[in-house]
Motif scaffolding. Structure first.
Motif, mmCIF file in Angstrom:
data_model
loop_
_atom_site.group_PDB
_atom_site.id
_atom_site.type_symbol
_atom_site.label_atom_id
_atom_site.label_comp_id
_atom_site.label_asym_id
_atom_site.label_seq_id
_atom_site.Cartn_x
_atom_site.Cartn_y
_atom_site.Cartn_z
ATOM 1 N N SER A 47 10.439 11.084 -3.593
ATOM 2 C CA SER A 47 9.267 10.349 -4.069
ATOM 3 C C SER A 47 9.669 9.117 -4.875
ATOM 4 C CB SER A 47 8.382 11.257 -4.916
ATOM 5 O OG SER A 47 7.845 12.300 -4.147
ATOM 6 N N ALA A 48 10.754 9.239 -5.629
ATOM 7 C CA ALA A 48 11.242 8.078 -6.371
ATOM 8 C C ALA A 48 11.623 6.955 -5.402
ATOM 9 C CB ALA A 48 12.447 8.470 -7.232
ATOM 10 N N ALA A 49 12.220 7.334 -4.259
ATOM 11 C CA ALA A 49 12.581 6.328 -3.250
ATOM 12 C C ALA A 49 11.339 5.728 -2.601
ATOM 13 C CB ALA A 49 13.481 6.957 -2.189
ATOM 14 N N VAL A 50 10.309 6.537 -2.380
ATOM 15 C CA VAL A 50 9.070 6.035 -1.783
ATOM 16 C C VAL A 50 8.373 5.049 -2.711
ATOM 17 C CG1 VAL A 50 6.757 6.726 -0.995
ATOM 18 C CG2 VAL A 50 8.761 8.055 -0.313
ATOM 19 N N SER A 51 8.602 5.189 -4.016
ATOM 20 C CA SER A 51 7.988 4.258 -4.969
ATOM 21 C C SER A 51 8.482 2.831 -4.778
ATOM 22 C CB SER A 51 8.270 4.703 -6.410
ATOM 23 O OG SER A 51 7.550 5.865 -6.741
ATOM 24 N N LEU A 52 9.660 2.665 -4.192
ATOM 25 C CA LEU A 52 10.201 1.315 -3.986
ATOM 26 C C LEU A 52 9.317 0.465 -3.069
ATOM 27 C CD1 LEU A 52 14.014 2.139 -3.638
ATOM 28 C CD2 LEU A 52 12.889 1.016 -5.558
ATOM 29 N N PRO A 53 9.015 0.922 -1.843
ATOM 30 C CA PRO A 53 8.135 0.104 -0.995
ATOM 31 C C PRO A 53 6.722 -0.016 -1.541
ATOM 32 C CG PRO A 53 8.615 2.214 0.070
ATOM 33 C CD PRO A 53 9.538 2.094 -1.103
ATOM 34 N N VAL A 54 6.228 1.013 -2.252
ATOM 35 C CA VAL A 54 4.907 0.907 -2.875
ATOM 36 C C VAL A 54 4.894 -0.249 -3.870
ATOM 37 C CG1 VAL A 54 3.267 2.009 -4.449
ATOM 38 C CG2 VAL A 54 4.269 3.329 -2.585
ATOM 39 N N ALA A 55 5.905 -0.277 -4.730
ATOM 40 C CA ALA A 55 5.961 -1.311 -5.765
ATOM 41 C C ALA A 55 6.179 -2.690 -5.173
ATOM 42 C CB ALA A 55 7.073 -0.985 -6.759
ATOM 43 N N LEU A 56 7.032 -2.786 -4.156
ATOM 44 C CA LEU A 56 7.321 -4.081 -3.548
ATOM 45 C C LEU A 56 6.085 -4.669 -2.870
ATOM 46 C CD1 LEU A 56 9.285 -6.309 -2.665
ATOM 47 C CD2 LEU A 56 9.859 -4.884 -0.676
ATOM 48 N N ALA A 57 5.503 -3.916 -1.954
ATOM 49 C CA ALA A 57 4.344 -4.423 -1.217
ATOM 50 C C ALA A 57 3.139 -4.597 -2.135
ATOM 51 C CB ALA A 57 4.001 -3.476 -0.064
ATOM 52 N N GLY A 58 2.939 -3.663 -3.067
ATOM 53 C CA GLY A 58 1.816 -3.772 -3.993
ATOM 54 C C GLY A 58 1.929 -4.990 -4.894
ATOM 55 N N SER A 59 3.144 -5.283 -5.356
ATOM 56 C CA SER A 59 3.354 -6.456 -6.207
ATOM 57 C C SER A 59 3.035 -7.741 -5.459
ATOM 58 C CB SER A 59 4.802 -6.492 -6.710
ATOM 59 O OG SER A 59 5.091 -5.382 -7.527
ATOM 60 N N ILE A 60 3.487 -7.812 -4.208
ATOM 61 C CA ILE A 60 3.186 -8.992 -3.397
ATOM 62 C C ILE A 60 1.673 -9.138 -3.226
ATOM 63 C CG2 ILE A 60 3.401 -10.023 -1.096
ATOM 64 C CD1 ILE A 60 6.178 -8.690 -0.933
ATOM 65 N N GLY A 61 0.997 -8.016 -3.016
ATOM 66 C CA GLY A 61 -0.458 -8.050 -2.878
ATOM 67 C C GLY A 61 -1.142 -8.553 -4.133
ATOM 68 N N PHE A 62 -0.670 -8.130 -5.302
ATOM 69 C CA PHE A 62 -1.280 -8.574 -6.551
ATOM 70 C C PHE A 62 -0.950 -10.033 -6.853
ATOM 71 C CE2 PHE A 62 -2.401 -4.236 -7.452
ATOM 72 C CZ PHE A 62 -3.469 -4.345 -8.328
#
Length: 267
Positions: free
Chosen positions: A184-199
């Motif tokens: 789950s810690a590894a899955v947080s990486l793409p969440v944070a990357l794509a989400g940051s770009i979206g924001f």
């Protein structure tokens, strides 16, 4: 402006120290801590009407770095299931970007209510230790892409890492708790990357944003939180591999209840 940053930095450093430890221990990105702290701090430090969006966007950006440190520690223990990460990553990336970009169109109170109810259900499952069907296994690529899309979009909308939803999803599919937390810690990486770009894209044309911000990311808060969290995340990850599974489940369940109460009553 520089003098004000001197007042702000200790708040961000303390937040980052605690967030890093929690990320390493529980495989979460720390948005539960970051978003409410930044929302409160920004009221005093920033003169803008975009406080909540800046808190969420900045939270996602910091999770990207916090998760890197946490994943490195978990990978050293051989606990990250990279095969599962590959199954989830496409859906997570698409969902997180959409969630980050579209959050500007949603009421925070409605999102908080929906997500809080979801977290209560997951926490009850963790605390009561319901046994998953022993025959249940992770679905194939289509099923995991759909699951990743839901995880990414919800996590991005409220500014948390993907671990809060990914861990119970993996445990429900008979992945061991230690592997679920590490993965789950590894899955947080793409969440944070794509989400940051979206924001960033969602707020790039917003008016009255503070200095040192890009879209809905406020870089002084990002820097302070990251500087402290990279040192404490490995400590949490090391402790996670020393605690029994039952204890981790209880800690995670209580953590989710705290998150649920924040979303239900303080959004």
């Amino acid at each position: 402006m520089f003098e004000q940053l001197l007042y702000e930095l200790p708040v961000y450093l303390l937040t980052g120290a605690f967030v890093g430890f929690a990320a390493g221990l529980l495989g979460i990105g720390g948005g539960l801590i970051i978003v409410p702290v930044l929302t409160t701090a920004f009221v005093y430090f920033l003169d803008t009407e975009h406080i909540v969006h800046l808190a969420i966007g900045t939270s996602l950006a910091t999770i990207l770095i916090t998760s890197l440190s946490s994943v490195k520690a978990h990978h050293g223990h051989g606990a990250v299931r990279w095969d599962i990460v590959k199954l989830l990553v496409l859906g997570v990336l698409l969902g997180a970007f959409f969630g980050g970009w579209s959050s500007q169109f949603f009421s925070s109170s409605v999102l908080g209510m929906i997500f809080g109810i979801l977290e209560v259900l997951i926490a009850i499952n963790m605390l009561l230790a319901f046994k998953p069907n022993p025959q249940r296994e992770l679905p194939g690529l289509p099923g995991n892409t759909l699951a990743g899309g839901l995880i990414g979009s919800l996590a991005s909308l409220v500014g948390i890492g993907g671990g809060t939803l990914t861990t119970p999803y993996l445990v429900w599919n008979n992945i061991s708790m230690h592997q679920a937390i590490a993965t789950s810690a590894a899955v947080s990486l793409p969440v944070a990357l794509a989400g940051s770009i979206g924001f960033i894209l969602g707020g790039i044309e917003a008016q009255n944003l503070p200095a040192y911000s890009t879209g809905y990311i406020y870089w002084p808060a990002f820097a302070g939180i990251v500087l402290a969290s990279v040192f404490t995340a490995p400590l949490g990850a090391r402790l996670a591999h020393q605690l029994p599974v039952k204890t981790l489940k209880r800690v995670f369940g209580v953590f989710l209840l705290i998150l649920a109460s924040k979303m239900l009553f303080f959004s």
